[in-house]
Design a protein around this motif. Structure first.
Motif, short mmCIF file in Angstrom:
data_model
loop_
_atom_site.label_atom_id
_atom_site.label_comp_id
_atom_site.label_asym_id
_atom_site.label_seq_id
_atom_site.Cartn_x
_atom_site.Cartn_y
_atom_site.Cartn_z
N PHE A 1 30.05 39.01 44.66
CA PHE A 1 30.80 38.47 43.75
C PHE A 1 31.65 40.07 43.84
O PHE A 1 31.53 41.17 44.01
CB PHE A 1 30.21 38.64 42.29
N CYS A 2 33.27 39.53 43.38
CA CYS A 2 34.05 40.70 43.49
C CYS A 2 35.22 40.34 42.44
O CYS A 2 35.80 39.13 42.62
CB CYS A 2 34.54 41.38 44.73
N VAL A 3 35.39 41.24 41.76
CA VAL A 3 36.71 40.98 40.58
C VAL A 3 38.10 41.42 41.64
O VAL A 3 39.18 40.95 40.87
CB VAL A 3 36.76 42.00 39.63
N ASN A 4 37.99 41.97 42.58
CA ASN A 4 39.10 42.33 43.40
C ASN A 4 39.62 41.31 44.54
O ASN A 4 38.83 40.39 44.79
CB ASN A 4 39.02 43.64 44.06
N ASP A 5 40.82 41.49 44.93
CA ASP A 5 41.32 40.20 45.79
C ASP A 5 41.91 40.81 47.23
O ASP A 5 42.97 40.45 47.66
CB ASP A 5 42.36 39.42 45.00
N CYS A 6 41.13 41.79 47.87
CA CYS A 6 41.76 42.59 48.97
C CYS A 6 41.86 41.38 50.04
O CYS A 6 40.79 40.57 50.38
CB CYS A 6 40.71 43.46 49.55
N ALA A 7 43.13 41.07 50.67
CA ALA A 7 43.43 40.06 51.28
C ALA A 7 42.42 39.87 52.71
O ALA A 7 42.16 38.71 53.27
CB ALA A 7 44.83 40.24 51.73
N TYR A 8 42.12 41.15 53.09
CA TYR A 8 41.36 41.05 54.61
C TYR A 8 39.86 40.76 54.35
O TYR A 8 39.25 40.68 55.41
CB TYR A 8 41.52 42.50 55.03
N CYS A 9 39.37 40.78 53.09
CA CYS A 9 37.95 40.61 52.75
C CYS A 9 37.35 39.37 52.39
O CYS A 9 37.95 38.59 51.77
CB CYS A 9 37.76 41.54 51.61
N ILE A 10 36.33 38.92 53.12
CA ILE A 10 35.61 37.76 52.96
C ILE A 10 35.01 37.39 51.45
O ILE A 10 34.75 36.36 51.06
CB ILE A 10 34.31 37.72 53.93
N ASN A 11 34.62 38.62 51.01
CA ASN A 11 34.16 38.36 49.64
C ASN A 11 35.32 38.56 48.30
O ASN A 11 34.91 38.60 47.41
CB ASN A 11 33.17 39.87 49.23
N ARG A 12 36.68 38.48 48.79
CA ARG A 12 37.72 38.51 47.67
C ARG A 12 37.45 37.41 46.78
O ARG A 12 36.91 36.42 47.08
CB ARG A 12 38.97 38.47 48.41
N LYS A 13 38.02 37.55 45.42
CA LYS A 13 37.59 36.77 44.40
C LYS A 13 38.23 35.29 44.84
O LYS A 13 37.58 34.25 44.22
CB LYS A 13 38.09 37.15 43.22
N SER B 1 28.58 47.20 47.76
CA SER B 1 28.55 46.14 46.78
C SER B 1 29.99 45.49 46.56
O SER B 1 31.18 46.44 46.55
CB SER B 1 28.13 46.48 45.41
N GLY B 2 30.21 44.14 46.42
CA GLY B 2 31.34 43.79 45.79
C GLY B 2 31.59 44.16 44.13
O GLY B 2 30.30 44.80 43.63
N ILE B 3 32.64 44.25 43.52
CA ILE B 3 32.76 44.48 42.22
C ILE B 3 32.23 43.74 41.34
O ILE B 3 32.93 42.66 41.17
CB ILE B 3 34.01 45.48 41.97
N ILE B 4 31.30 43.70 40.43
CA ILE B 4 30.70 42.70 39.47
C ILE B 4 31.02 43.39 38.20
O ILE B 4 30.68 44.40 38.10
CB ILE B 4 29.22 42.60 39.85
N LEU C 1 38.60 54.22 52.08
CA LEU C 1 40.04 54.12 52.01
C LEU C 1 40.67 52.97 52.33
O LEU C 1 41.49 52.47 51.58
CB LEU C 1 40.83 55.23 52.82
N GLU C 2 40.31 52.34 53.31
CA GLU C 2 40.62 51.14 53.72
C GLU C 2 41.98 50.80 54.77
O GLU C 2 42.25 50.56 55.81
CB GLU C 2 40.53 49.74 52.82
N LEU C 3 43.16 51.47 54.10
CA LEU C 3 44.34 51.69 54.45
C LEU C 3 45.04 52.98 54.13
O LEU C 3 44.77 53.61 53.09
CB LEU C 3 45.36 50.57 53.95
N GLU D 1 44.24 46.07 44.05
CA GLU D 1 43.76 46.75 42.91
C GLU D 1 43.30 48.23 43.26
O GLU D 1 42.69 49.17 42.48
CB GLU D 1 42.48 46.30 42.41
N LYS D 2 43.65 48.52 44.35
CA LYS D 2 43.02 49.92 45.24
C LYS D 2 44.42 50.92 45.03
O LYS D 2 45.35 50.35 45.38
CB LYS D 2 42.76 49.76 46.47
N ARG D 3 44.30 51.89 44.81
CA ARG D 3 45.08 53.11 44.84
C ARG D 3 44.62 54.36 45.87
O ARG D 3 43.72 54.76 45.74
CB ARG D 3 45.38 53.93 43.39
S1 SF4 Z 1 37.00 45.10 49.84
FE1 SF4 Z 1 35.74 45.61 48.50
S2 SF4 Z 1 36.87 45.55 46.40
FE2 SF4 Z 1 37.99 44.48 48.04
S3 SF4 Z 1 37.50 42.41 47.86
FE3 SF4 Z 1 36.21 43.33 49.50
S4 SF4 Z 1 34.29 43.80 48.20
FE4 SF4 Z 1 35.89 43.49 46.72
#
Ligand code: SF4
Length: 400
Positions: A67-79, A113-116, A170-172, A184-186
């Motif tokens: 589960f994740c409340v965030n929406d990172c474009a590259y991530c399979i777990n994005r909301k 973890s994703g952010i729950i 950091l991711e980017l 959602e990230k800074r």
């Molecule tokens: S990178 Fe992390 S914070 Fe972003 S959508 Fe994926 S699990 Fe959520």
């Protein structure tokens, strides 16, 4: 979002292993060849990886939840992705991890973890999980724990106390890129968290001794200069930052903000690792490798050789007299062989064969050194490198 109850814990584990496999910040993982049931082990997130002290260990690498409340474009777990979601309760994860450990199927865990709910709730769940593992199950194995950005210092401190290593991604490398594809990230808040983690690690005699971070490369137009400059500053300001991992972007989502690529930029990733190595262990500054004017690494040539060819006026150097720092600048000589040269030359006159025995890569180094005044290289490379150095490099097997 698909939310269905999955009673089978192995099915959930398998889902959570899929969600974790794109994180390389515990060093890239690979499947153990001699595992008799290799497929089933990797399916549940058990992979081999290298620890900071060079040991190859089997780690259980999973998310606590996808589960994740965030929406990172590259991530399979994005909301916004319609994927089956699940969660392991702290006790469930601790129990299953301990079972694998007891049966000697793993030596440690990498828990992310994703952010729950919110970052703090998620971090607390992860800390609870590891606490149960360490106290109730007396787990003595290796634990790498992901720190969730924007979680409270209390939870972070507990995580550091319980783990062997922590990481925060950091991711980017720029605020602009983050706001575009991970809104959602800074950057500043993650850089501050890295510094905070560093201070906590330095102040604690027990728990994690180091941290790592990860940057995804090739997903935004950020330059190699921006990436390496950020890494250099992080290494300089954080003595316990062991490594920045560079992870070639692997497309998993359709999204107009993402580049269309046919294969992950693995060569870019490789050259960044080489340049990073030069900064950490060879005394290079970023600006000697890339700059505002020339912001990208040349993917056709390794960055140390590129530097040496561009600074050819500094070569050849006399191997019998050069300082440690100068020796490190010679293609084919690394920190170990440079130290051996310094030791050996106190007692003996060095020879070409002798250098080989000290670990010097002669086919590279000979073009840039003299040994007791004698030059064994090919001056064509030295004199004409600008005109056709890549051709010469191939001819003389210099490229890697
Ligand atoms: S990178 Fe992390 S914070 Fe972003 S959508 Fe994926 S699990 Fe959520």
């Amino acid at each position: 979002m698909i939310v269905k109850k999955i009673p089978d814990i192995y099915e959930r584990l398998s889902l959570l292993a899929t969600g974790a496999k794109f994180d390389v910040s515990c060093s890239p993982s690979f499947d153990r060849k001699n595992f008799s049931k290799k497929e089933s082990f990797s399916k549940f997130g058990i992979h081999n990886t290298w620890t900071s002290d060079g040991r190859c260990v089997a780690l259980l690498k999973v998310l606590l939840t996808n589960f994740c409340v965030n929406d990172c474009a590259y991530c399979i777990n994005r909301k916004r992705n319609d994927i089956p979601r699940t969660v392991l309760k702290p006790e469930e994860f601790a129990k299953i991890a301990y079972e694998f450990y007891r049966k000697k199927q793993i030596e440690g865990v990498f828990l992310s973890s994703g952010i729950i709910g919110n970052p703090n709730k998620t971090m607390e769940m992860m800390v609870d999980t590891v606490k149960i593992l360490r106290t109730k199950y007396q787990f003595k194995g290796y634990i790498h724990l992901k720190i969730i950005p924007d979680s409270d210092e209390t939870a972070i401190t507990e995580a550091i106390t319980l783990a062997d290593r922590v990481s925060i991604n950091l991711e980017l490398p720029t605020e602009k890129s983050l706001s575009l594809i991970a809104p959602e990230k800074r950057l500043l808040s993650i850089v501050n968290a890295i510094e905070k983690i560093n201070k906590i690690i330095e102040s604690k005699p027990i728990g994690a001794k180091s941290q790592t971070t990860q940057l995804i490369v090739g997903v935004t137009p950020d330059t190699d200069y921006q990436i390496l400059k950020l890494s250099e500053n992080l290494y300089r300001n954080n003595s316990r930052l062991k490594r920045v991992y560079y992870s070639a972007y692997i497309p998993v989502n359709d999204d107009p903000r993402l580049p269309q690529i046919s294969k992950p930029p693995l060569l870019k990733e490789h050259r960044l690792y080489q340049a990073d190595w030069l900064i950490r262990y060879y005394g290079f500054h970023t600006e000697e490798i890339v700059s505002d004017e020339k912001p990208y690494l040349d993917e056709k040539i390794d960055p140390k050789l590129d530097w040496a060819l561009k600074n050819i006026n500094l070569f050849p150097i006399e191997i019998q007299k050069a300082s440690f720092e100068t020796l490190l600048r010679v293609p084919g000589i690394g920190p170990t062989s440079a130290k051996r040269i310094l030791k050996e030359r106190k007692n003996t006159m060095l020879t070409l064969d002798g250098l080989k025995n000290l670990g010097v890569v002669i086919k590279r180094a000979k073009h840039f050194i003299t040994i007791n005044g004698k030059y064994y290289g090919n001056k064509n490379i030295i004199q004409n490198y600008r005109q056709n150095y890549l051709k010469d490099i191939q001819q003389y097997s210099l490229a890697i």
